[in-house]
Design a protein around this motif. Structure first.
Motif, PDB file in Angstrom:
ATOM      1  N   PHE A  28       0.820  -1.212   0.000  1.00 51.74           N
ATOM      2  CA  PHE A  28       0.000   0.000   0.000  1.00 51.74           C
ATOM      3  C   PHE A  28       0.855   1.263   0.000  1.00 51.74           C
ATOM      4  O   PHE A  28       0.391   2.327   0.416  1.00 51.74           O
ATOM      5  N   LEU A  29       2.081   1.127  -0.473  1.00 47.90           N
ATOM      6  CA  LEU A  29       2.988   2.268  -0.501  1.00 47.90           C
ATOM      7  C   LEU A  29       2.415   3.400  -1.345  1.00 47.90           C
ATOM      8  O   LEU A  29       2.380   4.557  -0.923  1.00 47.90           O
ATOM      9  N   LEU A  30       1.960   3.083  -2.554  1.00 51.29           N
ATOM     10  CA  LEU A  30       1.396   4.099  -3.435  1.00 51.29           C
ATOM     11  C   LEU A  30       0.138   4.706  -2.834  1.00 51.29           C
ATOM     12  O   LEU A  30      -0.051   5.931  -2.863  1.00 51.29           O
ATOM     13  N   HIS A  31      -0.724   3.859  -2.255  1.00 54.07           N
ATOM     14  CA  HIS A  31      -1.981   4.341  -1.665  1.00 54.07           C
ATOM     15  C   HIS A  31      -1.697   5.396  -0.589  1.00 54.07           C
ATOM     16  O   HIS A  31      -2.321   6.455  -0.553  1.00 54.07           O
ATOM     17  N   GLY A  32      -0.758   5.064   0.286  1.00 59.24           N
ATOM     18  CA  GLY A  32      -0.435   5.980   1.375  1.00 59.24           C
ATOM     19  C   GLY A  32       0.195   7.274   0.892  1.00 59.24           C
ATOM     20  O   GLY A  32      -0.113   8.352   1.389  1.00 59.24           O
ATOM     21  N   ARG A  33       1.075   7.157  -0.099  1.00 62.04           N
ATOM     22  CA  ARG A  33       1.738   8.351  -0.608  1.00 62.04           C
ATOM     23  C   ARG A  33       0.750   9.298  -1.287  1.00 62.04           C
ATOM     24  O   ARG A  33       0.838  10.519  -1.128  1.00 62.04           O
ATOM     25  N   VAL A  34      -0.185   8.742  -2.034  1.00 64.07           N
ATOM     26  CA  VAL A  34      -1.186   9.588  -2.691  1.00 64.07           C
ATOM     27  C   VAL A  34      -2.029  10.312  -1.643  1.00 64.07           C
ATOM     28  O   VAL A  34      -2.340  11.500  -1.790  1.00 64.07           O
ATOM     29  N   VAL A  73      -8.355  10.012  -0.812  1.00 60.83           N
ATOM     30  CA  VAL A  73      -9.386   9.327  -0.029  1.00 60.83           C
ATOM     31  C   VAL A  73      -9.861   8.072  -0.755  1.00 60.83           C
ATOM     32  O   VAL A  73     -10.103   7.031  -0.126  1.00 60.83           O
ATOM     33  N   LEU A  74      -9.973   8.137  -2.069  1.00 63.37           N
ATOM     34  CA  LEU A  74     -10.350   6.948  -2.836  1.00 63.37           C
ATOM     35  C   LEU A  74      -9.285   5.858  -2.690  1.00 63.37           C
ATOM     36  O   LEU A  74      -9.615   4.667  -2.570  1.00 63.37           O
ATOM     37  N   PHE A  75      -8.025   6.242  -2.691  1.00 65.11           N
ATOM     38  CA  PHE A  75      -6.952   5.266  -2.473  1.00 65.11           C
ATOM     39  C   PHE A  75      -7.042   4.678  -1.066  1.00 65.11           C
ATOM     40  O   PHE A  75      -6.772   3.501  -0.857  1.00 65.11           O
ATOM     41  N   LEU A  76      -7.415   5.510  -0.092  1.00 59.50           N
ATOM     42  CA  LEU A  76      -7.605   5.018   1.266  1.00 59.50           C
ATOM     43  C   LEU A  76      -8.739   4.005   1.309  1.00 59.50           C
ATOM     44  O   LEU A  76      -8.626   2.948   1.952  1.00 59.50           O
ATOM     45  N   LEU A  77      -9.837   4.305   0.641  1.00 61.54           N
ATOM     46  CA  LEU A  77     -10.970   3.376   0.613  1.00 61.54           C
ATOM     47  C   LEU A  77     -10.573   2.051  -0.028  1.00 61.54           C
ATOM     48  O   LEU A  77     -11.027   0.983   0.409  1.00 61.54           O
ATOM     49  N   ARG A  78      -9.737   2.108  -1.040  1.00 61.63           N
ATOM     50  CA  ARG A  78      -9.268   0.866  -1.674  1.00 61.63           C
ATOM     51  C   ARG A  78      -8.433   0.050  -0.695  1.00 61.63           C
ATOM     52  O   ARG A  78      -8.523  -1.185  -0.652  1.00 61.63           O
ATOM     53  N   THR A  79      -7.625   0.735   0.113  1.00 60.58           N
ATOM     54  CA  THR A  79      -6.848   0.041   1.138  1.00 60.58           C
ATOM     55  C   THR A  79      -7.762  -0.616   2.167  1.00 60.58           C
ATOM     56  O   THR A  79      -7.548  -1.767   2.573  1.00 60.58           O
ATOM     57  N   LEU A  80      -8.798   0.114   2.587  1.00 63.57           N
ATOM     58  CA  LEU A  80      -9.755  -0.446   3.543  1.00 63.57           C
ATOM     59  C   LEU A  80     -10.448  -1.669   2.954  1.00 63.57           C
ATOM     60  O   LEU A  80     -10.707  -2.656   3.664  1.00 63.57           O
ATOM     61  N   VAL A 196      -0.477  12.165   8.059  1.00 57.41           N
ATOM     62  CA  VAL A 196       0.150  11.118   8.878  1.00 57.41           C
ATOM     63  C   VAL A 196      -0.487   9.763   8.593  1.00 57.41           C
ATOM     64  O   VAL A 196       0.206   8.741   8.516  1.00 57.41           O
ATOM     65  N   LEU A 197      -1.794   9.736   8.415  1.00 59.74           N
ATOM     66  CA  LEU A 197      -2.468   8.470   8.091  1.00 59.74           C
ATOM     67  C   LEU A 197      -1.919   7.893   6.791  1.00 59.74           C
ATOM     68  O   LEU A 197      -1.727   6.680   6.678  1.00 59.74           O
ATOM     69  N   GLY A 198      -1.669   8.762   5.815  1.00 61.23           N
ATOM     70  CA  GLY A 198      -1.089   8.277   4.570  1.00 61.23           C
ATOM     71  C   GLY A 198       0.257   7.608   4.801  1.00 61.23           C
ATOM     72  O   GLY A 198       0.563   6.564   4.202  1.00 61.23           O
ATOM     73  N   PHE A 199       1.077   8.198   5.666  1.00 63.55           N
ATOM     74  CA  PHE A 199       2.369   7.585   6.003  1.00 63.55           C
ATOM     75  C   PHE A 199       2.171   6.214   6.641  1.00 63.55           C
ATOM     76  O   PHE A 199       2.868   5.248   6.308  1.00 63.55           O
ATOM     77  N   VAL A 201      -0.433   4.223   6.316  1.00 67.44           N
ATOM     78  CA  VAL A 201      -0.963   3.306   5.297  1.00 67.44           C
ATOM     79  C   VAL A 201       0.156   2.799   4.394  1.00 67.44           C
ATOM     80  O   VAL A 201       0.192   1.628   4.031  1.00 67.44           O
ATOM     81  N   SER A 202       1.073   3.682   4.034  1.00 64.93           N
ATOM     82  CA  SER A 202       2.166   3.299   3.140  1.00 64.93           C
ATOM     83  C   SER A 202       3.046   2.208   3.734  1.00 64.93           C
ATOM     84  O   SER A 202       3.704   1.473   3.003  1.00 64.93           O
ATOM     85  N   ARG A 203       3.063   2.085   5.044  1.00 63.96           N
ATOM     86  CA  ARG A 203       3.897   1.091   5.715  1.00 63.96           C
ATOM     87  C   ARG A 203       3.139  -0.186   6.069  1.00 63.96           C
ATOM     88  O   ARG A 203       3.739  -1.120   6.613  1.00 63.96           O
ATOM     89  N   LYS A 204       1.851  -0.216   5.761  1.00 62.70           N
ATOM     90  CA  LYS A 204       1.069  -1.389   6.115  1.00 62.70           C
ATOM     91  C   LYS A 204       1.424  -2.577   5.236  1.00 62.70           C
ATOM     92  O   LYS A 204       1.820  -2.428   4.091  1.00 62.70           O
ATOM     93  N   GLN A 205       1.253  -3.763   5.820  1.00 59.32           N
ATOM     94  CA  GLN A 205       1.439  -4.995   5.086  1.00 59.32           C
ATOM     95  C   GLN A 205       0.098  -5.725   5.006  1.00 59.32           C
ATOM     96  O   GLN A 205      -0.814  -5.442   5.771  1.00 59.32           O
ATOM     97  N   ASP A 206      -0.025  -6.659   4.071  1.00 59.64           N
ATOM     98  CA  ASP A 206      -1.257  -7.436   3.966  1.00 59.64           C
ATOM     99  C   ASP A 206      -1.483  -8.225   5.231  1.00 59.64           C
ATOM    100  O   ASP A 206      -0.529  -8.695   5.844  1.00 59.64           O
TER     101      ASP A 206
END
Length: 206
Positions: A28-34, A73-80, A196-199, A201-206
């Motif tokens: 989710f590196l791209l998701h968090g960065r966006v 936010v759409l990228f965040l929703l995709r991560t969720l 900060v949430l984006g950061f 998210v970018s570090r999250k793993q599956d």
């Protein structure tokens, strides 16, 4: 003597390893960065234009910043969705779909504002504009659900609630303390919350 041959890594493998951005370890590196870039861009635009842009140039800058934030936010929703952060049931999937539609409609409102098409004297435009606060309220409720579900652990369990409380913090601040304080709160909250949430998210793993 044993001779073994190992295939040379593909260019993409080398690039991923060199940057430390392997999609296997940080999907989710791209998701968090966006999300982070979007939040910072909107906060920066808002710092110069205010909460209610007065000129055409300011309106375009505000729309560009807020539009990029909405993409985040759409990228965040995709991560969720991919992590089943609010649950695995059908209701959870419906909630995320509905919220994605609300954000998409809010993006249409943002685009219309930037192009100078919005006419708040017409009911249709008023309804479209309403999806901005409605989508933010929806994200706040999703933040509560993430905390309750507990599928995200550690700080990521609670930080979505901090980030997604933007509307429920900023609007009362405007009403109680006035536009100047509300403006500062709105910008600062985006940085402390969504950036900060984006950061995280970018570090999250599956």
């Amino acid at each position: 003597m044993t001779i073994s041959h190992s295939p040379a890594p593909a260019r993409s493998d080398v690039a991923a390893d060199a940057l430390g951005t392997s999609t296997t370890t940080r999907p989710f590196l791209l998701h968090g960065r966006v999300l982070t870039v979007g939040a910072l861009t909107w906060a920066g635009a808002m710092a110069f234009t205010g909460l209610d842009p007065r000129t055409d140039g300011a309106a375009v800058a505000f729309a560009a910043g807020s539009g990029l934030f909405q993409v985040g936010v759409l990228f965040l929703l995709r991560t969720l969705w991919r992590t089943r952060a609010i649950g695995e049931g059908r209701f959870a999937r419906v909630v995320l779909r509905v919220e994605a539609v609300a954000v998409a409609l809010a993006m249409c409102s943002t685009l219309a504002d930037g192009l100078g098409l919005t006419n708040m004297g017409q009911v249709g435009w008023m309804l479209l504009d309403a999806f901005w606060p409605l989508s933010m309220l929806g994200m706040f409720l999703i933040g509560i659900r993430i905390a309750v579900a507990g599928r995200w652990r550690g700080v990521t369990r609670w930080w979505p609630l901090v980030a997604e409380s933007w509307a429920v913090v900023t609007i009362p601040a405007l009403g109680i303390f006035g536009e100047t304080v509300g403006h500062v709160v709105a910008c600062a909250h985006l940085v402390v919350g969504y950036a900060v949430l984006g950061f995280l998210v970018s570090r999250k793993q599956d």
